[in-house]
Motif scaffolding. Structure first.
Motif, PDB file in Angstrom:
ATOM      1  N   CYS A 349      22.477  34.716 -23.398  1.00 21.69           N
ATOM      2  CA  CYS A 349      21.957  35.748 -22.507  1.00 21.69           C
ATOM      3  C   CYS A 349      20.873  35.131 -21.640  1.00 21.69           C
ATOM      4  O   CYS A 349      19.896  34.576 -22.155  1.00 21.69           O
ATOM      5  CB  CYS A 349      21.396  36.914 -23.316  1.00 21.69           C
ATOM      6  SG  CYS A 349      20.456  38.117 -22.345  1.00 21.69           S
ATOM      7  N   GLU A 432      23.190  39.734 -14.500  1.00 18.56           N
ATOM      8  CA  GLU A 432      22.830  39.964 -15.903  1.00 18.56           C
ATOM      9  C   GLU A 432      21.534  40.755 -16.013  1.00 18.56           C
ATOM     10  O   GLU A 432      21.397  41.628 -16.883  1.00 18.56           O
ATOM     11  CB  GLU A 432      22.702  38.643 -16.651  1.00 18.56           C
ATOM     12  CG  GLU A 432      24.023  37.973 -16.954  1.00 18.56           C
ATOM     13  CD  GLU A 432      23.904  36.915 -18.038  1.00 18.56           C
ATOM     14  OE1 GLU A 432      23.051  37.067 -18.949  1.00 18.56           O
ATOM     15  OE2 GLU A 432      24.673  35.941 -17.987  1.00 18.56           O
ATOM     16  N   TRP A 435      22.264  44.323 -15.046  1.00 17.96           N
ATOM     17  CA  TRP A 435      22.978  44.999 -16.136  1.00 17.96           C
ATOM     18  C   TRP A 435      22.001  45.455 -17.216  1.00 17.96           C
ATOM     19  O   TRP A 435      22.108  46.572 -17.736  1.00 17.96           O
ATOM     20  CB  TRP A 435      24.024  44.059 -16.716  1.00 17.96           C
ATOM     21  CG  TRP A 435      24.853  44.672 -17.807  1.00 17.96           C
ATOM     22  CD1 TRP A 435      24.523  44.834 -19.123  1.00 17.96           C
ATOM     23  CD2 TRP A 435      26.172  45.246 -17.671  1.00 17.96           C
ATOM     24  NE1 TRP A 435      25.520  45.436 -19.828  1.00 17.96           N
ATOM     25  CE2 TRP A 435      26.557  45.707 -18.964  1.00 17.96           C
ATOM     26  CE3 TRP A 435      27.056  45.388 -16.607  1.00 17.96           C
ATOM     27  CZ2 TRP A 435      27.787  46.310 -19.199  1.00 17.96           C
ATOM     28  CZ3 TRP A 435      28.289  45.989 -16.848  1.00 17.96           C
ATOM     29  CH2 TRP A 435      28.635  46.440 -18.121  1.00 17.96           C
ATOM     30  N   HIS A 436      21.075  44.605 -17.574  1.00 20.08           N
ATOM     31  CA  HIS A 436      20.052  44.965 -18.559  1.00 20.08           C
ATOM     32  C   HIS A 436      19.274  46.191 -18.112  1.00 20.08           C
ATOM     33  O   HIS A 436      18.980  47.088 -18.920  1.00 20.08           O
ATOM     34  CB  HIS A 436      19.076  43.796 -18.768  1.00 20.08           C
ATOM     35  CG  HIS A 436      19.441  42.874 -19.888  1.00 20.08           C
ATOM     36  ND1 HIS A 436      18.950  43.014 -21.162  1.00 20.08           N
ATOM     37  CD2 HIS A 436      20.258  41.796 -19.918  1.00 20.08           C
ATOM     38  CE1 HIS A 436      19.440  42.053 -21.933  1.00 20.08           C
ATOM     39  NE2 HIS A 436      20.238  41.299 -21.197  1.00 20.08           N
ATOM     40  N   CYS A 442      22.514  44.163 -23.256  1.00 15.86           N
ATOM     41  CA  CYS A 442      22.966  42.894 -22.691  1.00 15.86           C
ATOM     42  C   CYS A 442      24.450  42.939 -22.360  1.00 15.86           C
ATOM     43  O   CYS A 442      25.234  43.537 -23.101  1.00 15.86           O
ATOM     44  CB  CYS A 442      22.665  41.767 -23.682  1.00 15.86           C
ATOM     45  SG  CYS A 442      23.091  40.122 -23.068  1.00 15.86           S
TER      46      CYS A 442
END
Length: 448
Positions: A349, A432, A435-436, A442
């Protein structure tokens, strides 16, 4: 994945290993950690370069200008991170300065992912001593110090033993090998502060002060240790010098590529099958280095931090087309830096990875500059908020803004080192982070 032909990767005399386990013995010339003593080094041709410049073999010797010219021709660049041309740096030293001048080796290796310098000092300490003695001759310096990272005390002890051997054999001290060249070299044990890897903070610590960076100018070449002219180079840089003197700057240049002479030790860590230190010619494809480390472990390649934790991350598709040299990495938007190659597979991540890096830099900030002292804390708290599912829509723009307001606004480069990983992550993996923020979790399954 095909096997790599290791025969073309020639060592320049710098032996490396990882936790005492040799991953590629063809590269490391059979050194196993037990033959680091002076007698072993001399048997391998050690101190022949020093004898060559001093005319101790009966030859004509070399003038200081000739030594500097060979180092310039070699295109050896500083191996500590900045990549500044070594021969050019040596030429800045005012050789006719009437008072004391100093030579300093920066062995304060604290960059996360980097573990090359401690191995050089552990397994081949005399090559650093010889390199420093040659550099001192070239610049007319009589006193030097090796500042060794505080968390590797056993390495400091070994280097002290090597110094004792070199002094007893006449390779250090007054009138070395019967010449007019005198050079006293001392080891200094640091205190484990990351900031002391910055050259002026190192000088402050060496003087017994709090390790905080100085304003520049003046630069160390004119106002360094104790206010006197000082040249500072990295451990690996000094270790390359004896080979250059023995074989010539042109030969060293030809091992690498234009503007990137010789070999470089890369600490390959992270998601690889065989993490370790690998010495390869500059300009070697990253794909070859990755293959030497056994390939990616636990998944497909996702991203690489090519030059230590302060370098901007690069995605796999970019990295796989690059060669390992200063110019190629810089053109791709990152830095070769210290040579720590942090490999990340597709289970990683990026938010969580950046959180760990941001915590490190806010912890290691010396606090002298307001943008760094306050800004690194802001970065860490913002990334933590996003990682823990409390992120807000405006946080990504705020991260960009904070990083931009730190970079280039501090006395030393630690502020830049904290800002660049943030900018790199947001540039290549912004989805990413978004998205969080949007989903409070995650997008990578293993971390969801």
């Amino acid at each position: 994945m095909s096997m790599v032909d290791l025969s073309k990767f020639k060592t320049r005399g710098v032996e490396t290993c990882f936790h005492g386990r040799h991953l590629q013995p063809q590269i490391y010339a059979g050194l196993d950690g037990r033959n680091w003593r002076l007698a072993d080094y001399v048997a391998r041709g050690g101190y022949s370069a020093l004898k060559k410049i001093l005319g101790a073999h009966g030859g004509p010797g070399m003038t200081p200008d000739q030594v500097i010219a060979e180092v310039k021709l070699s295109a050896l660049r500083g191996r500590g991170g900045a990549g500044f041309p070594t021969g050019l740096k040596w030429s800045f030293m005012p050789r006719q300065f009437p008072g004391p001048k100093y030579l300093v080796c920066n062995s304060d290796e604290g960059e996360p992912g980097t573990c090359k310098d401690r191995d050089i000092l552990s397994f081949n300490p005399h090559i650093v001593i010889e390199g420093m003695c040659i550099a001192a001759y070239a610049m007319g310096i009589r006193t030097g110090y090796n500042y060794i990272h505080g968390e590797i005390f056993e390495v400091y002890q070994r280097f002290e033993e090597a110094l004792d051997e070199a002094r007893a054999a006449g390779f250090l001290g007054d009138n070395i090998l019967g010449s007019q060249h005198s050079f006293q070299l001392h080891a200094f044990h640091g205190f484990g502060a990351y900031i002391c890897g910055e050259e002026t903070a190192l000088l402050e610590s060496l003087e017994g002060k709090k390790g905080q960076p100085r304003f520049k100018p003046p630069f160390p070449a004119s106002f360094g240790l104790y206010g006197k002219p000082t040249t500072i180079n990295n451990t690996e840089t000094f270790a390359a010098v004896p080979w250059i003197i023995n074989h010539g700057g042109q030969a060293y240049l030809e091992v690498g590529k234009p503007n990137n002479g010789g070999t470089k030790i890369f600490s390959v860590v992270g998601d690889v099958e065989r993490p370790g230190n690998f010495e390869i010619p500059m300009g070697t494809p990253f794909s070859t280095l990755l293959e030497m480390a056994g390939g990616v472990k636990g998944g497909a390649l996702k991203a690489v931090i090519p030059g230590g934790s302060s370098a901007p991350v690069l995605p796999a598709k970019v990295m796989m087309d690059l060669t390992m040299d200063y110019d190629a990495i810089a053109k791709a938007g990152s830095m070769l830096g210290s040579g720590a190659v942090i490999v990340m597979n597709d289970t990683r991540c990026m938010v969580k990875s950046l959180l760990r890096l941001s915590y490190f830099y806010q912890h290691e900030s010396c606090g002298q500059c307001t943008p760094c002292r306050e800004g690194t804390g802001w970065l860490w708290r913002l990334v933590e908020r996003i990682e823990t599912g409390k992120g807000r829509a405006e946080d990504l723009a705020l991260l960009d803004s904070v990083a931009d307001n730190i970079k280039g606004r501090t006395i030393c480069a630690l502020g830049d080192a904290a800002a660049m990983p943030v900018q790199g992550m947001l540039k290549h993996f912004r989805d990413e982070f978004a998205w969080h923020v949007d989903h409070k979790t995650c997008m990578v399954p293993q971390h969801a």
